[in-house]
Design an enzyme around this catalytic site. Structure first.
Site, PDB file in Angstrom:
ATOM      1  N   LYS A 171     -28.319 -28.348 -10.123  1.00  0.00           N
ATOM      2  CA  LYS A 171     -28.170 -29.292  -8.929  1.00  0.00           C
ATOM      3  C   LYS A 171     -28.073 -28.383  -7.695  1.00  0.00           C
ATOM      4  CE  LYS A 171     -24.769 -32.047 -10.401  1.00  0.00           C
ATOM      5  NZ  LYS A 171     -24.512 -31.623 -11.536  1.00  0.00           N
ATOM      6  N   ARG A 199     -20.891 -39.889  -9.119  1.00  0.00           N
ATOM      7  CA  ARG A 199     -20.773 -39.358 -10.127  1.00  0.00           C
ATOM      8  C   ARG A 199     -20.161 -40.265 -11.155  1.00  0.00           C
ATOM      9  NH1 ARG A 199     -19.868 -33.534  -9.153  1.00  0.00           N
ATOM     10  NH2 ARG A 199     -19.694 -32.171 -10.884  1.00  0.00           N
ATOM     11  N   ARG A 228     -22.559 -18.539 -14.713  1.00  0.00           N
ATOM     12  CA  ARG A 228     -22.749 -18.761 -13.222  1.00  0.00           C
ATOM     13  C   ARG A 228     -21.726 -17.975 -12.519  1.00  0.00           C
ATOM     14  NH1 ARG A 228     -23.342 -24.724 -11.019  1.00  0.00           N
ATOM     15  NH2 ARG A 228     -21.424 -25.001 -12.434  1.00  0.00           N
ATOM     16  N   ARG A 236     -16.473 -19.610 -11.317  1.00  0.00           N
ATOM     17  CA  ARG A 236     -15.297 -20.895 -11.157  1.00  0.00           C
ATOM     18  C   ARG A 236     -14.614 -20.941 -12.316  1.00  0.00           C
ATOM     19  NH1 ARG A 236     -19.748 -25.659  -9.406  1.00  0.00           N
ATOM     20  NH2 ARG A 236     -18.297 -26.559 -10.524  1.00  0.00           N
ATOM     21  N   ARG A 266     -16.186 -30.861 -19.120  1.00  0.00           N
ATOM     22  CA  ARG A 266     -17.071 -31.525 -17.868  1.00  0.00           C
ATOM     23  C   ARG A 266     -18.326 -32.353 -18.600  1.00  0.00           C
ATOM     24  NH1 ARG A 266     -18.582 -26.839 -14.441  1.00  0.00           N
ATOM     25  NH2 ARG A 266     -18.948 -28.313 -12.784  1.00  0.00           N
TER      26      ARG A 266
HETATM   27  P1  AMP Z   1     -19.390 -29.584  -8.946  1.00  0.00           P
HETATM   28  O1  AMP Z   1     -19.202 -28.368  -7.904  1.00  0.00           O
HETATM   29  O2  AMP Z   1     -20.221 -30.551  -8.362  1.00  0.00           O
HETATM   30  O3  AMP Z   1     -19.622 -29.327 -10.276  1.00  0.00           O
HETATM   31  O4  AMP Z   1     -17.901 -30.117  -8.738  1.00  0.00           O
HETATM   32  C1  AMP Z   1     -16.740 -29.545  -9.061  1.00  0.00           C
HETATM   33  C2  AMP Z   1     -15.635 -30.536  -9.515  1.00  0.00           C
HETATM   34  O5  AMP Z   1     -15.193 -31.070  -8.242  1.00  0.00           O
HETATM   35  C3  AMP Z   1     -15.955 -31.468 -10.601  1.00  0.00           C
HETATM   36  O6  AMP Z   1     -15.586 -31.181 -11.772  1.00  0.00           O
HETATM   37  C4  AMP Z   1     -14.965 -32.441 -10.251  1.00  0.00           C
HETATM   38  O7  AMP Z   1     -13.574 -32.109 -10.450  1.00  0.00           O
HETATM   39  C5  AMP Z   1     -14.835 -32.492  -8.659  1.00  0.00           C
HETATM   40  N1  AMP Z   1     -15.936 -33.212  -8.186  1.00  0.00           N
HETATM   41  C6  AMP Z   1     -16.993 -33.149  -7.267  1.00  0.00           C
HETATM   42  N2  AMP Z   1     -17.821 -33.963  -7.119  1.00  0.00           N
HETATM   43  C7  AMP Z   1     -17.108 -35.161  -7.537  1.00  0.00           C
HETATM   44  C8  AMP Z   1     -17.499 -36.437  -7.492  1.00  0.00           C
HETATM   45  N3  AMP Z   1     -18.594 -37.172  -6.850  1.00  0.00           N
HETATM   46  N4  AMP Z   1     -16.637 -37.357  -8.313  1.00  0.00           N
HETATM   47  C9  AMP Z   1     -15.486 -36.772  -8.643  1.00  0.00           C
HETATM   48  N5  AMP Z   1     -15.017 -35.483  -8.830  1.00  0.00           N
HETATM   49  C10 AMP Z   1     -15.950 -34.768  -8.213  1.00  0.00           C
END
Ligand code: AMP
Length: 224
Positions: A15, A90, A127, A160, A171
């Site tokens: 994404k 999400r 990653r 990360r 996740r």
């Molecule tokens: P990402 O970089 O999009 O994978 O987001 C990393 C982490 O941030 C996720 O695993 C969640 O803990 C938190 N996070 C990011 N976007 C959201 C969202 N829309 N709703 C809830 N938690 C989020």
């Protein structure tokens, strides 16, 4: 009319990479809620402290916190013509909040990156991210020229915490329970296009651009 493009897909589906490519091609702001949270963590803000435990264990940050942060961000002038959402919504309540906030004032299109679970684990665990500019690399598929150093800004590359295998599996579980229902949500509204996310990154970008162009053509060339 504000144009809102939503990129859906499991964690590690690409994404972030695709949203960066599309935002450059379409001239729309790229809004990644994960990046916004990581920025808050880095700056030790109150929001970052609240989000840290959820993020590091692979769980979702509570809806109320995410929604407030997102709406603050998209109220900024660079989002006026439109924006591309990466990692939001999400959950169904997040999608409902977005729909309510946008009302009729936006043309929404959701794109779903389809990637099998088995591919996700290999991708996410390799990653690497840049601390300086958030560029994304992969140990096998997109290695940097110099080990551990960003090609773009010479920043330090890191993995990360939530890309460790145990966390990635958690996740994925969270994705299937909380986020996958959004595919049906946007599909029921005729707003969803699915794209095979297992292809090479450039091919995926091409397929996404073609999907958006086809939707525009069906709408009579409007801005949807
Ligand atoms: P990402 O970089 O999009 O994978 O987001 C990393 C982490 O941030 C996720 O695993 C969640 O803990 C938190 N996070 C990011 N976007 C959201 C969202 N829309 N709703 C809830 N938690 C989020």
């Amino acid at each position: 009319m504000t144009r809102v493009v939503i990129i859906l897909g499991p964690p590690g589906a690409g994404k972030g990479t695709q949203a960066a490519n599309l935002s450059a091609n379409l001239g729309l702001a790229h809004i990644a809620t994960g990046d916004l949270f990581r920025e808050n963590l880095k700056n030790n803000t109150a929001l970052g402290e609240k989000a840290r435990g959820f993020m590091n264990s692979g769980r979702l940050v509570p809806d109320a916190l995410v929604i407030e942060m997102l709406f603050d961000r998209v109220a900024k002038p660079d989002c006026e013509v439109g924006y591309l959402l990466d990692g939001f919504p999400r959950t169904l309540p997040q999608a409902a909040a977005l729909e309510q906030a946008l009302g009729e004032a936006a043309g929404v299109q959701a794109l779903n990156l389809e990637v099998a679970d088995e591919s996700i684990v290999g991708r996410a665990t390799g990653r690497l991210l840049c601390r300086g500019c958030t560029a994304i690399y992969h140990r096998s598929f997109r290695p940097p020229v110099t080990d551990g150093v960003c090609d773009e800004c010479s920043g330090e590359l890191f993995q990360r915490e939530d890309d460790e295998e145990k966390v990635v599996r958690e996740r994925l579980n969270v994705y299937h329970t909380e986020t996958a229902p959004l595919v049906e949500y946007y599909s029921a509204r005729n707003l969803l296009v699915g794209v095979n996310g297992e292809q090479a990154p450039d091919q995926v970008t091409g397929a996404l651009m073609a999907a958006l162009a086809a939707v525009c053509a069906n709408d009579g060339g409007g801005t949807q």
